[in-house]
Write an enzyme that holds these catalytic residues in place. Structure first.
Site, PDB file in Angstrom:
ATOM      1  N   GLU A 151      39.280  39.111  34.439  1.00  0.00           N
ATOM      2  CA  GLU A 151      38.464  39.955  35.310  1.00  0.00           C
ATOM      3  C   GLU A 151      38.980  41.383  35.370  1.00  0.00           C
ATOM      4  O   GLU A 151      40.169  41.631  35.177  1.00  0.00           O
ATOM      5  CB  GLU A 151      38.420  39.375  36.729  1.00  0.00           C
ATOM      6  CG  GLU A 151      39.727  39.453  37.489  1.00  0.00           C
ATOM      7  CD  GLU A 151      39.590  39.066  38.955  1.00  0.00           C
ATOM      8  OE1 GLU A 151      38.529  39.284  39.560  1.00  0.00           O
ATOM      9  OE2 GLU A 151      40.573  38.527  39.508  1.00  0.00           O
ATOM     10  N   GLU A 251      35.006  35.421  47.990  1.00  0.00           N
ATOM     11  CA  GLU A 251      36.362  35.988  47.925  1.00  0.00           C
ATOM     12  C   GLU A 251      36.362  37.309  48.694  1.00  0.00           C
ATOM     13  O   GLU A 251      36.605  38.367  48.131  1.00  0.00           O
ATOM     14  CB  GLU A 251      36.810  36.183  46.466  1.00  0.00           C
ATOM     15  CG  GLU A 251      38.319  36.364  46.350  1.00  0.00           C
ATOM     16  CD  GLU A 251      38.771  36.879  44.998  1.00  0.00           C
ATOM     17  OE1 GLU A 251      39.856  36.502  44.552  1.00  0.00           O
ATOM     18  OE2 GLU A 251      38.041  37.692  44.389  1.00  0.00           O
TER      19      GLU A 251
END
Length: 267
Positions: A151, A251
């Site tokens: 990511e 998240e």
């Protein structure tokens, strides 16, 4: 399309001790959770600590669907060690622990933070080391049928982290695949991408085939959807349109008790 939400127990439910968070997530209605590396700065925790973490997940009756690889001392600002030429052995030792957890809990998605640029280190050498470590890690989790995720991270919040956009991640995935590992995918995180100026719809469409996992938080602020500027209705519509059927992990940073942060999911 029915959305399958999971919750990250390293950023939500932090009002509870770490080993109580899976049960708190279960009480809030979640059957699936994910976690950052549970032992900050420790590549090889004790057998007792590993067992305690696994038992907390098992006893809560939830599934650990995703786990971050060892990423160094996150509290001190580190965001991965796999591109550090001096820490190859340290990183690879941690994979034995990761595999043990995955075998026990059935985890099959693993987020590999790349690591920041290091003063005095050749970026090309860091990229070479990172590629070799990612190939090695992909091989280890591939034996379990697992997928390695990569990511970007928000610029300005995570040091000199070189992966900022979907295109940056695609370049890394290309190098790793060319070196022989094909079980690597893009972790599509709305907060990091939006913070860095990526167009979320464009990134999702251009990299649809590579998206292996989705995490969401609003931007700016990293709060729940509705606290920032991201159009999540549009994001979800695009994910549906490209055929993404995986989990969407929450998240984000709660603004109050974590259990009160999920009302938007049923509205």
């Amino acid at each position: 399309m029915t959305r399958r939400f999971a919750v990250n127990c390293s950023i939500l439910f932090t009002e509870f001790p770490p080993l109580e968070r899976p049960a708190a997530a279960r009480a809030a209605g979640f059957g699936e959770v994910e976690s950052w590396w549970p032992w900050n700065g420790e590549p090889v925790p004790s057998d007792a600590d590993v067992d305690a973490f696994c038992r907390a997940v098992e006893d809560a009756g939830v599934r650990l669907i995703a786990l971050n690889l060892y990423a160094g001392d996150m509290a001190a600002g580190e965001r991965g060690v796999l591109s550090d030429p001096s820490r190859v052995e340290e990183f690879r030792r941690s994979l034995d622990v990761l595999v043990r957890i995955a075998e026990r809990l059935g985890t099959r998605s693993f987020n590999a933070l790349y690591g920041q640029r290091l003063d005095g280190a050749d970026p090309a050498e860091q990229d070479r080391v990172a590629t070799a470590n990612l190939v090695h890690a992909a091989g280890r989790v591939g034996e379990l049928g697992g997928t390695l995720l990569v990511e970007p991270l928000a610029r300005g919040l995570n040091g000199a982290y070189p992966l900022e956009t979907a295109a940056d991640v695609a370049e890394v995935l290309g190098r790793v695949r060319a070196a022989g590992a094909d079980n690597v995918r893009f972790l599509f995180d709305t907060f990091h991408l939006a913070t860095n100026g990526d167009d979320l719809e464009k990134a999702a469409r251009e990299h649809a085939a590579d998206i292996g996992h989705v995490q969401i938080a609003d931007a700016p602020g990293r709060g729940r959807p509705g606290t920032g500027a991201v159009d999540f209705g549009r994001v979800f519509a695009v994910l549906d349109d490209i055929g993404y059927g995986g989990r969407i992990s929450l998240e984000y940073v709660p603004r109050g008790p974590s259990a009160e942060e999920f009302g938007w999911t049923t509205s």
